[in-house]
Motif scaffolding. Sequence first.
Motif, PDB file in Angstrom:
ATOM      1  N   ARG A   5      42.499  36.699  82.923  1.00 23.70           N
ATOM      2  CA  ARG A   5      42.568  37.776  84.160  1.00 23.70           C
ATOM      3  C   ARG A   5      42.673  38.819  83.648  1.00 23.70           C
ATOM      4  NH1 ARG A   5      44.956  35.890  88.822  1.00 23.70           N
ATOM      5  NH2 ARG A   5      45.187  33.889  87.726  1.00 23.70           N
ATOM      6  N   LYS A   6      43.094  38.881  82.868  1.00 23.53           N
ATOM      7  CA  LYS A   6      43.891  40.557  83.005  1.00 23.53           C
ATOM      8  C   LYS A   6      43.305  41.272  81.552  1.00 23.53           C
ATOM      9  CE  LYS A   6      49.144  39.169  83.482  1.00 23.53           C
ATOM     10  NZ  LYS A   6      49.820  39.570  82.939  1.00 23.53           N
ATOM     11  N   ASN A   9      40.316  42.491  84.002  1.00 24.73           N
ATOM     12  CA  ASN A   9      40.562  43.812  84.847  1.00 24.73           C
ATOM     13  C   ASN A   9      40.820  44.908  83.360  1.00 24.73           C
ATOM     14  OD1 ASN A   9      40.683  42.208  87.329  1.00 24.73           O
ATOM     15  ND2 ASN A   9      42.594  41.623  87.181  1.00 24.73           N
ATOM     16  N   SER A  12      37.394  46.266  82.399  1.00 21.09           N
ATOM     17  CA  SER A  12      36.535  46.247  83.706  1.00 21.09           C
ATOM     18  C   SER A  12      36.960  48.108  83.865  1.00 21.09           C
ATOM     19  CB  SER A  12      36.772  45.660  84.898  1.00 21.09           C
ATOM     20  OG  SER A  12      35.699  44.121  85.118  1.00 21.09           O
TER      21      SER A  12
END
Length: 70
Positions: A5-6, A9, A12
Motif C-alpha cells: 500500500r505504501k 501510494n 501514484s
Amino acid sequence: MRTERKEKNYLSGKRVIAYEMIFSAGNFNKDFETTYNKNGTTRQQIFAGFTLTQSVSIQSKEVNKIEKLS
C-alpha cells in the motif's frame, strides 16, 4: 500487505497509474543461524526468524518518467 500500500501510494504520487504496477506474491523464507564446532563443521542451526520479500515492476510506455523513479 501494508508495504504494498505504501509503495502504491508513493508510485501514484509520482503519477504512475495503478494498472501499470505489478506486484509479485510475497515470499517467506526461514532464517537460521549456524553454529560450528572446533573442527569447523556444522554443530547446529538455530531458527532466527523469517524474511519476507516482494517485488514490484512497472509496465509503462512513459520510459523517461519511470527511469527518473529508479
